[in-house]
Design a protein around this motif. Structure first.
Motif, mmCIF file in Angstrom:
data_model
loop_
_atom_site.group_PDB
_atom_site.id
_atom_site.type_symbol
_atom_site.label_atom_id
_atom_site.label_comp_id
_atom_site.label_asym_id
_atom_site.label_seq_id
_atom_site.Cartn_x
_atom_site.Cartn_y
_atom_site.Cartn_z
ATOM 1 N N ILE A 122 -2.124 6.499 -10.156
ATOM 2 C CA ILE A 122 -1.700 6.211 -8.794
ATOM 3 C C ILE A 122 -2.198 4.812 -8.441
ATOM 4 O O ILE A 122 -3.401 4.540 -8.514
ATOM 5 C CB ILE A 122 -2.258 7.247 -7.803
ATOM 6 C CG1 ILE A 122 -1.798 8.657 -8.194
ATOM 7 C CG2 ILE A 122 -1.824 6.923 -6.377
ATOM 8 C CD1 ILE A 122 -2.559 9.761 -7.477
ATOM 9 N N VAL A 123 -1.283 3.931 -8.080
ATOM 10 C CA VAL A 123 -1.616 2.527 -7.826
ATOM 11 C C VAL A 123 -1.452 2.262 -6.332
ATOM 12 O O VAL A 123 -0.342 2.363 -5.785
ATOM 13 C CB VAL A 123 -0.709 1.588 -8.641
ATOM 14 C CG1 VAL A 123 -1.175 0.141 -8.495
ATOM 15 C CG2 VAL A 123 -0.678 2.004 -10.105
ATOM 16 N N LEU A 124 -2.545 1.922 -5.656
ATOM 17 C CA LEU A 124 -2.512 1.795 -4.203
ATOM 18 C C LEU A 124 -3.675 0.953 -3.706
ATOM 19 O O LEU A 124 -4.663 0.744 -4.422
ATOM 20 C CB LEU A 124 -2.548 3.173 -3.546
ATOM 21 C CG LEU A 124 -3.853 3.973 -3.541
ATOM 22 C CD1 LEU A 124 -3.716 5.197 -2.639
ATOM 23 C CD2 LEU A 124 -4.286 4.427 -4.921
ATOM 24 N N ASP A 125 -3.523 0.473 -2.499
ATOM 25 C CA ASP A 125 -4.604 -0.233 -1.813
ATOM 26 C C ASP A 125 -4.996 0.625 -0.620
ATOM 27 O O ASP A 125 -4.348 0.565 0.428
ATOM 28 C CB ASP A 125 -4.126 -1.613 -1.357
ATOM 29 C CG ASP A 125 -5.214 -2.392 -0.623
ATOM 30 O OD1 ASP A 125 -6.371 -1.929 -0.601
ATOM 31 O OD2 ASP A 125 -4.904 -3.463 -0.061
ATOM 32 N N THR A 187 -12.057 2.230 -2.151
ATOM 33 C CA THR A 187 -11.729 1.407 -0.992
ATOM 34 C C THR A 187 -12.258 -0.019 -1.124
ATOM 35 O O THR A 187 -12.407 -0.719 -0.128
ATOM 36 C CB THR A 187 -12.266 2.035 0.311
ATOM 37 O OG1 THR A 187 -13.681 2.261 0.194
ATOM 38 C CG2 THR A 187 -11.551 3.338 0.610
ATOM 39 N N VAL A 188 -12.512 -0.459 -2.343
ATOM 40 C CA VAL A 188 -12.832 -1.868 -2.540
ATOM 41 C C VAL A 188 -11.585 -2.681 -2.253
ATOM 42 O O VAL A 188 -10.459 -2.183 -2.323
ATOM 43 C CB VAL A 188 -13.348 -2.144 -3.970
ATOM 44 C CG1 VAL A 188 -14.637 -1.394 -4.220
ATOM 45 C CG2 VAL A 188 -12.304 -1.776 -5.007
ATOM 46 N N SER A 189 -11.766 -3.954 -1.939
ATOM 47 C CA SER A 189 -10.648 -4.788 -1.521
ATOM 48 C C SER A 189 -9.604 -4.939 -2.625
ATOM 49 O O SER A 189 -9.936 -5.107 -3.802
ATOM 50 C CB SER A 189 -11.165 -6.172 -1.122
ATOM 51 O OG SER A 189 -10.104 -7.021 -0.758
ATOM 52 N N GLY A 190 -8.346 -4.855 -2.248
ATOM 53 C CA GLY A 190 -7.253 -5.099 -3.183
ATOM 54 C C GLY A 190 -6.669 -3.838 -3.770
ATOM 55 O O GLY A 190 -7.053 -2.717 -3.439
ATOM 56 N N LEU A 191 -5.711 -4.044 -4.690
ATOM 57 C CA LEU A 191 -5.004 -2.927 -5.312
ATOM 58 C C LEU A 191 -5.915 -2.225 -6.317
ATOM 59 O O LEU A 191 -6.618 -2.869 -7.093
ATOM 60 C CB LEU A 191 -3.757 -3.452 -6.019
ATOM 61 C CG LEU A 191 -2.618 -2.458 -6.230
ATOM 62 C CD1 LEU A 191 -2.008 -2.060 -4.896
ATOM 63 C CD2 LEU A 191 -1.545 -3.071 -7.114
ATOM 64 N N GLU A 220 -4.049 6.600 4.136
ATOM 65 C CA GLU A 220 -3.719 5.284 4.680
ATOM 66 C C GLU A 220 -3.742 4.298 3.516
ATOM 67 O O GLU A 220 -4.797 4.008 2.965
ATOM 68 C CB GLU A 220 -4.733 4.869 5.732
ATOM 69 C CG GLU A 220 -4.854 5.848 6.893
ATOM 70 C CD GLU A 220 -5.952 5.461 7.858
ATOM 71 O OE1 GLU A 220 -6.245 4.259 7.973
ATOM 72 O OE2 GLU A 220 -6.529 6.365 8.486
ATOM 73 N N CYS A 221 -2.574 3.785 3.130
ATOM 74 C CA CYS A 221 -2.570 2.920 1.953
ATOM 75 C C CYS A 221 -1.317 2.070 1.891
ATOM 76 O O CYS A 221 -0.342 2.308 2.602
ATOM 77 C CB CYS A 221 -2.672 3.756 0.669
ATOM 78 S SG CYS A 221 -1.131 4.588 0.207
ATOM 79 N N HIS A 222 -1.376 1.062 1.023
ATOM 80 C CA HIS A 222 -0.211 0.311 0.587
ATOM 81 C C HIS A 222 0.071 0.791 -0.836
ATOM 82 O O HIS A 222 -0.700 0.523 -1.759
ATOM 83 C CB HIS A 222 -0.477 -1.192 0.620
ATOM 84 C CG HIS A 222 -0.641 -1.733 2.004
ATOM 85 N ND1 HIS A 222 -0.726 -3.078 2.259
ATOM 86 C CD2 HIS A 222 -0.729 -1.109 3.211
ATOM 87 C CE1 HIS A 222 -0.855 -3.274 3.561
ATOM 88 N NE2 HIS A 222 -0.868 -2.090 4.153
ATOM 89 N N PHE A 223 1.171 1.500 -1.008
ATOM 90 C CA PHE A 223 1.489 2.177 -2.268
ATOM 91 C C PHE A 223 2.349 1.302 -3.160
ATOM 92 O O PHE A 223 3.297 0.659 -2.711
ATOM 93 C CB PHE A 223 2.220 3.491 -1.966
ATOM 94 C CG PHE A 223 2.873 4.112 -3.172
ATOM 95 C CD1 PHE A 223 2.111 4.695 -4.162
ATOM 96 C CD2 PHE A 223 4.255 4.099 -3.304
ATOM 97 C CE1 PHE A 223 2.714 5.261 -5.286
ATOM 98 C CE2 PHE A 223 4.866 4.674 -4.404
ATOM 99 C CZ PHE A 223 4.094 5.254 -5.397
#
Length: 249
Positions: A122-125, A187-191, A220-223
């Motif tokens: 799963i790849v997300l920010d 929850t570290v910065s970035g993807l 809550e994410c950018h997927f």
């Protein structure tokens, strides 16, 4: 409900989709892996795939298409909670809302998936927008059989499903990883790449999806991507994580 992220034009998004569909070589093809699910907002994951990456309406992704050939397209079961589109090319993302129950469901219950273990990527920010709760359901059926993270919680991150190992950016976390430890790692910065080894999908009781359908448990994410494969060797698992991180670097 108002949305705040910027949205690129349909024309620009269509051009970037065509650009990223031109490559015929993928990491899955190179490793000889036939995925059970392969979805991406940004790129081709299966060399033979020639369709769109997603369908959009009004700046939202209404469907994210499964490139595996298994027709497990992702949709949001709730009206009005589709992921918002942002970015272009490699930066294209589907935004999971911090104020509503955005989730992407395969529409397939765990019992209907092939037997045997699987690996999941799963790849997300993950982002925390300061809402009233920092409880986030990531993967599973959204409640009960689920992987959760929760800042400050000592409860287990894995509930109601069989998982061999859990990794963040290919760093193996303890089998007893807490929701707080997963929060700190993811929850570290970035993807980031959350990957799971030896998941028994049939141990998940409801429809397998990303995100939750609960007022207290939202993702809550950018997927960016979601891949499910048959059980892999450690080397192949690491190769996929490395490829993902190199692509988005």
């Amino acid at each position: 409900m108002p949305k705040t992220a910027s949205v690129t034009s349909s024309l620009t998004r269509g051009l970037t989709q065509d650009l990223f569909k031109t490559s015929s070589s993928t990491i899955l093809d190179s490793l000889g892996i036939t995925p059970e699910l392969a979805v991406s907002m940004t790129r081709k994951l299966v060399g033979s795939y020639s369709g769109d990456f997603y369908a959009e309406s009004g700046g939202f992704a209404t469907t994210v298409y499964d490139q595996s050939g298994n027709s497990r397209n992702l949709t949001n079961p709730a009206t009005g909670d589709d992921p918002e589109l942002t970015g272009s090319g490699k930066t294209t993302r589907g935004i999971f809302s911090s104020t509503s129950n955005t989730n992407l469901s395969t529409g397939i219950t765990g019992s209907s998936w092939p037997s045997g273990n699987h690996d999941v990527f799963i790849v997300l920010d993950p982002v925390y927008a300061g809402t009233s709760s920092d409880k986030q359901a990531i993967f599973g059926r959204g409640s009960g059989d689920v992987i959760r993270m929760d800042d400050g919680s000592g409860s287990s991150a894995i509930a109601g499903m069989t998982v061999g190992e859990i990794r963040v950016n290919d760093t193996i976390l303890p089998a007893t990883v807490t929701r707080n430890a997963l929060w700190d790692a993811l929850t570290v910065s970035g993807l980031n790449v959350l990957s799971l080894e030896d998941v028994d999908l049939q141990s998940i009781g409801g429809q397998i999806k990303l995100g939750g359908s609960d007022a207290n448990w939202r993702l809550e994410c950018h997927f960016a991507e979601w891949i499910i494969t048959p059980a892999l060797s450690d080397a192949d698992h690491t190769a996929i994580v490395t490829n993902i991180r190199d692509f988005y670097s």
